[in-house]
Scaffold this motif. Structure first.
Motif, PDB file in Angstrom:
ATOM      1  N   SER A 103       0.828  -1.211   0.000  1.00 51.75           N
ATOM      2  CA  SER A 103       0.000   0.000   0.000  1.00 51.75           C
ATOM      3  C   SER A 103       0.866   1.267   0.000  1.00 51.75           C
ATOM      4  O   SER A 103       2.071   1.203  -0.324  1.00 51.75           O
ATOM      5  N   GLY A 104       0.263   2.401   0.317  1.00 56.25           N
ATOM      6  CA  GLY A 104       1.000   3.661   0.237  1.00 56.25           C
ATOM      7  C   GLY A 104       2.147   3.729   1.239  1.00 56.25           C
ATOM      8  O   GLY A 104       3.244   4.207   0.925  1.00 56.25           O
ATOM      9  N   THR A 105       1.894   3.233   2.443  1.00 57.58           N
ATOM     10  CA  THR A 105       2.930   3.283   3.481  1.00 57.58           C
ATOM     11  C   THR A 105       4.161   2.498   3.054  1.00 57.58           C
ATOM     12  O   THR A 105       5.301   2.970   3.191  1.00 57.58           O
ATOM     13  N   LEU A 108       6.014   4.368   0.366  1.00 58.56           N
ATOM     14  CA  LEU A 108       6.788   5.477   0.934  1.00 58.56           C
ATOM     15  C   LEU A 108       8.050   4.944   1.597  1.00 58.56           C
ATOM     16  O   LEU A 108       9.138   5.496   1.454  1.00 58.56           O
ATOM     17  N   TRP A 134       0.602  14.208   7.054  1.00 58.23           N
ATOM     18  CA  TRP A 134       0.202  12.910   7.596  1.00 58.23           C
ATOM     19  C   TRP A 134       1.325  12.471   8.558  1.00 58.23           C
ATOM     20  O   TRP A 134       2.482  12.338   8.129  1.00 58.23           O
ATOM     21  N   HIS A 137       4.516  10.239   7.956  1.00 52.23           N
ATOM     22  CA  HIS A 137       5.673  10.679   7.152  1.00 52.23           C
ATOM     23  C   HIS A 137       6.915  10.859   8.028  1.00 52.23           C
ATOM     24  O   HIS A 137       8.017  10.494   7.624  1.00 52.23           O
ATOM     25  N   HIS A 182       2.088  16.109  -1.465  1.00 45.84           N
ATOM     26  CA  HIS A 182       0.820  15.372  -1.533  1.00 45.84           C
ATOM     27  C   HIS A 182       0.218  15.678  -2.906  1.00 45.84           C
ATOM     28  O   HIS A 182      -0.058  16.845  -3.213  1.00 45.84           O
ATOM     29  N   ASN A 187      -3.541  15.690   3.145  1.00 48.95           N
ATOM     30  CA  ASN A 187      -3.931  15.180   4.459  1.00 48.95           C
ATOM     31  C   ASN A 187      -3.000  15.810   5.494  1.00 48.95           C
ATOM     32  O   ASN A 187      -1.794  15.614   5.399  1.00 48.95           O
ATOM     33  N   ASP A 215       3.343  11.721  -2.933  1.00 54.73           N
ATOM     34  CA  ASP A 215       2.541  10.754  -2.189  1.00 54.73           C
ATOM     35  C   ASP A 215       1.117  10.884  -2.731  1.00 54.73           C
ATOM     36  O   ASP A 215       0.482  11.936  -2.581  1.00 54.73           O
ATOM     37  N   TYR A 218      -5.125   9.519  -2.919  1.00 55.80           N
ATOM     38  CA  TYR A 218      -6.532   9.879  -3.113  1.00 55.80           C
ATOM     39  C   TYR A 218      -6.905  10.107  -4.575  1.00 55.80           C
ATOM     40  O   TYR A 218      -7.846  10.849  -4.868  1.00 55.80           O
ATOM     41  N   ALA A 250      -5.711   2.225  -1.109  1.00 55.04           N
ATOM     42  CA  ALA A 250      -6.571   1.991   0.055  1.00 55.04           C
ATOM     43  C   ALA A 250      -7.911   2.711  -0.092  1.00 55.04           C
ATOM     44  O   ALA A 250      -8.971   2.105   0.081  1.00 55.04           O
ATOM     45  N   LYS A 251      -7.858   3.999  -0.414  1.00 55.80           N
ATOM     46  CA  LYS A 251      -9.091   4.798  -0.403  1.00 55.80           C
ATOM     47  C   LYS A 251      -9.871   4.662  -1.699  1.00 55.80           C
ATOM     48  O   LYS A 251     -11.082   4.537  -1.680  1.00 55.80           O
ATOM     49  N   ARG A 259      -3.789  -3.879   1.416  1.00 55.30           N
ATOM     50  CA  ARG A 259      -2.444  -3.328   1.242  1.00 55.30           C
ATOM     51  C   ARG A 259      -1.988  -3.367  -0.221  1.00 55.30           C
ATOM     52  O   ARG A 259      -0.944  -3.940  -0.548  1.00 55.30           O
TER      53      ARG A 259
END
Ligand code: PMP
Length: 407
Positions: A103-105, A108, A134, A137, A182, A187, A215, A218, A250-251, A259
């Motif tokens: 996923s995004g995390t 990153l 966020w 980060h 972002h 966020n 990042d 969305y 995710a969103k 994930r």
């Protein structure tokens, strides 16, 4: 280790979730966690995701084998096109490389680790994060040994972008700093630069030889328009930057716990850009292997089927409009109700902001009071998840805000 490991504080957001679950009030409202809820305050499985899931389960060849280190090939390719655009020069010139990530995390983290190891390794490097950002980060970059600083982002006075502070800080940062951007639906503030402002941000980043790290969590969820939400990234790519992108599904697919996401590296255009991308790819594969060996399959299969099947893709766009549309309606409703109540202050920022969150301007004291008196849960900085509002509770929430502001 027994006496050297100090007790770490609980993650504030997950702590808030636990407190909400324990609250037995029938009126309780969760405006904390950034996950979409339908008008009945229930998690929403996107109809297109349900359809893809059913199709995958029926596939007689489905198994639980490992994916390759870099992930599912058709998912990576479709993800690259989704974020960069089907006719992206970076894709055509084979200077973009994509790995499936956790996923995004995870994307990153992979990017942070890669930069820590290979980006100007023998110099002092700083990662610039927006203030606020966020919170994860901070730890993601800190954990790989990259020091961070902040660039001003949000003006409390205007409840809008602090553009001058933003530009000024990037201009005065050490040359070659890493700047985390972002891509859309910032966020926690819900405030994005305009396209004109993005162009000026790109100018400073170029002049100072900074490294942009986007990042994007969305895309399509923010405006309901996948192209519009990718505008900033595509502009930077067109401008010829070398950059990274962490992409979360995710969103926009509601695949939170599955994930699914990707990490993209784009080399700057040059005669050996393709070879740069290939060398980078070889190192990213080693990092991925040592970190997670290979990424989780199920969510990527669902997203991939949707991204690669035109009818499902069209249905997905419909589902994105359902989510973003409901959120925009809730922004309008909350603002209207606060204005009807004559709640002190201005409330236009609620409809000016975009995406999952609104930065209400409520103080920490008001936030705590709302939790105690009205069982309304939000983060201490006054951020509310718009998806927690619905036609049944928005009136209650507006009245509670009104009371908290007047007390
Ligand atoms: N970046 C930002 C700005 C986010 O808001 C999120 C989700 N809260 C993420 C990255 C990554 O989330 P995930 O790891 O669940 O994809």
């Amino acid at each position: 280790t027994a006496d050297v490991v100090p007790q770490a504080p609980e993650d504030p957001l997950f702590g808030l979730m636990t407190a909400f679950r324990k609250d037995e009030s029938a009126n309780k409202v969760d405006l904390g966690i950034g996950a979409y809820r339908d008008d009945n305050a229930k998690p929403w499985i996107l109809p297109v995701v349900q359809k893809a899931d059913d199709l995958i389960r029926k596939d007689p060849n489905l198994n639980h084998e490992y994916l390759p280190i870099t992930g599912l090939a058709e998912f990576r390719e479709a993800s690259q096109k989704l974020v960069l655009g089907g006719d992206s020069p970076a894709v055509k010139e084979k200077r973009a490389h994509t790995l499936q990530a956790v996923s995004g995390t995870g994307a990153l983290h992979l990017g942070a680790l890669f930069l820590a190891k290979f980006y100007k390794p023998n110099t002092k490097r700083t990662v610039y994060l927006s203030d606020p950002t966020w919170p994860n980060h901070f730890q993601i970059f800190n954990n790989v040994g990259l020091p961070y600083k902040s660039y001003p982002y949000f003006s409390k006075k205007t409840k809008a972008l602090d553009f001058d502070g933003y530009i000024d800080t990037l201009q005065n940062a050490d040359e070659g700093s890493i700047v985390v951007l972002h891509a859309c639906a910032h966020n926690p503030t819900g405030v994005d630069p305009t396209q004109g402002q993005w162009k000026k941000i790109a100018d400073v980043i170029r002049a100072k030889k900074h490294f942009p790290f986007f990042d994007t969590a969305y895309q399509g969820f923010a405006s309901g328009d996948l192209t519009r939400d990718a505008w900033a990234i595509r502009y930077f790519v067109e401008q010829g930057f070398e950059l990274c992108i962490a992409q979360s599904y995710a969103k926009n697919f509601g695949l939170y716990g599955e994930r699914a996401g990707c990490f993209h590296f784009v080399a700057a255009p040059s005669s050996d850009a393709e070879s740069t991308a290939t060398r980078v790819a070889s190192q990213l594969a080693i990092l991925q292997r040592s970190e997670i060996s290979n990424p989780p399959a199920y969510g990527a299969r669902i997203a991939s089927l949707i991204l690669n099947t035109p009818e499902l893709f069209a249905q997905w766009e419909e589902d994105l409009r359902t989510m973003s549309g409901r959120i925009i309606e809730m922004r309008k409703a909350l603002r209207r109700k606060l204005e009807e109540l004559g709640t002190p202050g201005t409330w236009n920022h609620i409809t000016d902001q975009i995406g999952m969150f609104s930065f209400t301007g409520l103080t920490e004291q008001q936030v705590l009071k709302l939790r105690e008196d009205s069982h309304i849960y939000m983060t201490k900085n006054g951020r509310i998840s718009m998806a927690g509002l619905n036609t049944k509770n928005v009136g209650y929430v507006a009245k509670a805000f009104d009371k908290a502001v007047r007390d």
